[in-house]
Write an enzyme that holds these catalytic residues in place. Sequence first.
Site, PDB file in Angstrom:
ATOM      1  N   ASP A  55       0.814  -1.218   0.000  1.00  0.00           N
ATOM      2  CA  ASP A  55       0.000   0.000   0.000  1.00  0.00           C
ATOM      3  C   ASP A  55       0.847   1.268   0.000  1.00  0.00           C
ATOM      4  O   ASP A  55       2.063   1.219   0.217  1.00  0.00           O
ATOM      5  CB  ASP A  55      -0.968  -0.008   1.207  1.00  0.00           C
ATOM      6  CG  ASP A  55      -0.299  -0.488   2.499  1.00  0.00           C
ATOM      7  OD1 ASP A  55       0.940  -0.478   2.573  1.00  0.00           O
ATOM      8  OD2 ASP A  55      -1.026  -0.866   3.431  1.00  0.00           O
ATOM      9  N   HIS A  69      -7.292  -4.996  10.352  1.00  0.00           N
ATOM     10  CA  HIS A  69      -7.060  -4.712   8.929  1.00  0.00           C
ATOM     11  C   HIS A  69      -5.779  -5.350   8.417  1.00  0.00           C
ATOM     12  O   HIS A  69      -4.833  -5.575   9.164  1.00  0.00           O
ATOM     13  CB  HIS A  69      -7.136  -3.209   8.616  1.00  0.00           C
ATOM     14  CG  HIS A  69      -5.992  -2.364   9.080  1.00  0.00           C
ATOM     15  ND1 HIS A  69      -6.165  -1.260   9.883  1.00  0.00           N
ATOM     16  CD2 HIS A  69      -4.659  -2.434   8.838  1.00  0.00           C
ATOM     17  CE1 HIS A  69      -4.989  -0.692  10.102  1.00  0.00           C
ATOM     18  NE2 HIS A  69      -4.066  -1.384   9.488  1.00  0.00           N
ATOM     19  N   ASP A 100      -7.462  -3.216  14.541  1.00  0.00           N
ATOM     20  CA  ASP A 100      -8.874  -3.476  14.204  1.00  0.00           C
ATOM     21  C   ASP A 100      -9.017  -4.636  13.221  1.00  0.00           C
ATOM     22  O   ASP A 100     -10.077  -4.848  12.651  1.00  0.00           O
ATOM     23  CB  ASP A 100      -9.517  -2.204  13.618  1.00  0.00           C
ATOM     24  CG  ASP A 100      -8.804  -1.722  12.354  1.00  0.00           C
ATOM     25  OD1 ASP A 100      -7.815  -2.375  11.928  1.00  0.00           O
ATOM     26  OD2 ASP A 100      -9.233  -0.700  11.785  1.00  0.00           O
ATOM     27  N   GLU A 113      -9.612  -1.779   5.518  1.00  0.00           N
ATOM     28  CA  GLU A 113     -10.242  -1.498   6.799  1.00  0.00           C
ATOM     29  C   GLU A 113     -11.488  -2.383   6.984  1.00  0.00           C
ATOM     30  O   GLU A 113     -11.988  -2.956   6.002  1.00  0.00           O
ATOM     31  CB  GLU A 113     -10.661  -0.022   6.850  1.00  0.00           C
ATOM     32  CG  GLU A 113      -9.496   0.963   6.745  1.00  0.00           C
ATOM     33  CD  GLU A 113      -8.705   1.094   8.050  1.00  0.00           C
ATOM     34  OE1 GLU A 113      -8.634   0.131   8.826  1.00  0.00           O
ATOM     35  OE2 GLU A 113      -8.149   2.193   8.283  1.00  0.00           O
TER      36      GLU A 113
END
Length: 261
Positions: free
Chosen positions: A67, A138, A136, A143
């Site tokens: 990314d 990801h 979380d 996400e």
Amino acid sequence: MEIIIKETRKQASEIAANIVADLVKRKKPAVLGFATGATPLALYQELIRRHGQGALSFKDTVTFNLDEYVALDPSHPSSYHRFMEDNLFQHVDVPQAAIHLPDGRAENIPAACEAYEKAIKDAGGIDLQILGIGGDGHLAFNEPGSSLSSRTRIKTLTKETRTANSRYFGDIDQVPKHVITMGLGTIMEAKACLVLAFGAGKAEAVRDMIEGPVSSSCPASILQFHAHAIALMDQEAAARLRRLDYYLEVYHGKPAWQRWE
Ligand code: GLP
């Protein structure tokens, strides 16, 4: 999923380096998927150390990163281009032309994302994708709520992720809101995936990834469908696993050649 729990981050990162080194020596060219963040740093340091000793060369490797932030110049100190340059590429011998990261400054982002997918395919696909996991759940910048079959595309970061990554920017307002990330479908096409997780802050996400339902609420849980996924962690990250004793028993019952030690 194969689960490997070591006492410390350093021990786990040595095993990760053994897995990378085995591939790089065995397959030419080896196509490596790299990740950013604090998690893979000890692995990169170990790869640099082995390279410095003459034990490992990356001259026959091709690399793809997961990314990059949108609109950030590659020379920006907090860009993932810079992160990889500073923490790995300038210290080893991956040919410059074999290094790929998403282009966050592309004028036509969908076309750049398609080109990135094509470059991965043209290289023969990723042999080993290194991954961290967000608090979380990801993966890369997929996400919670990301399509489980998503491809490389633009995404909007959650406030939680921007807060976590503000340590690289000094101030949350400086953290870009948008990113380009490989999709979960892209990641799932890697021939093998190696997820690293360290520290108590990852314990809940690790449990959801390994033992929770497969759900876009924990994007990393898609790896339960991967035929060759290894989760490699320290004791703190493993602390909330319900079947912790079983995973340890399985690992210690393996012959040495299956343990990557
Ligand atoms: C970032 C990255 C991920 C990384 C994750 C965890 O947002 N895009 O690839 O795995 O967050 O980061 P860290 O390793 O610093 O905990």
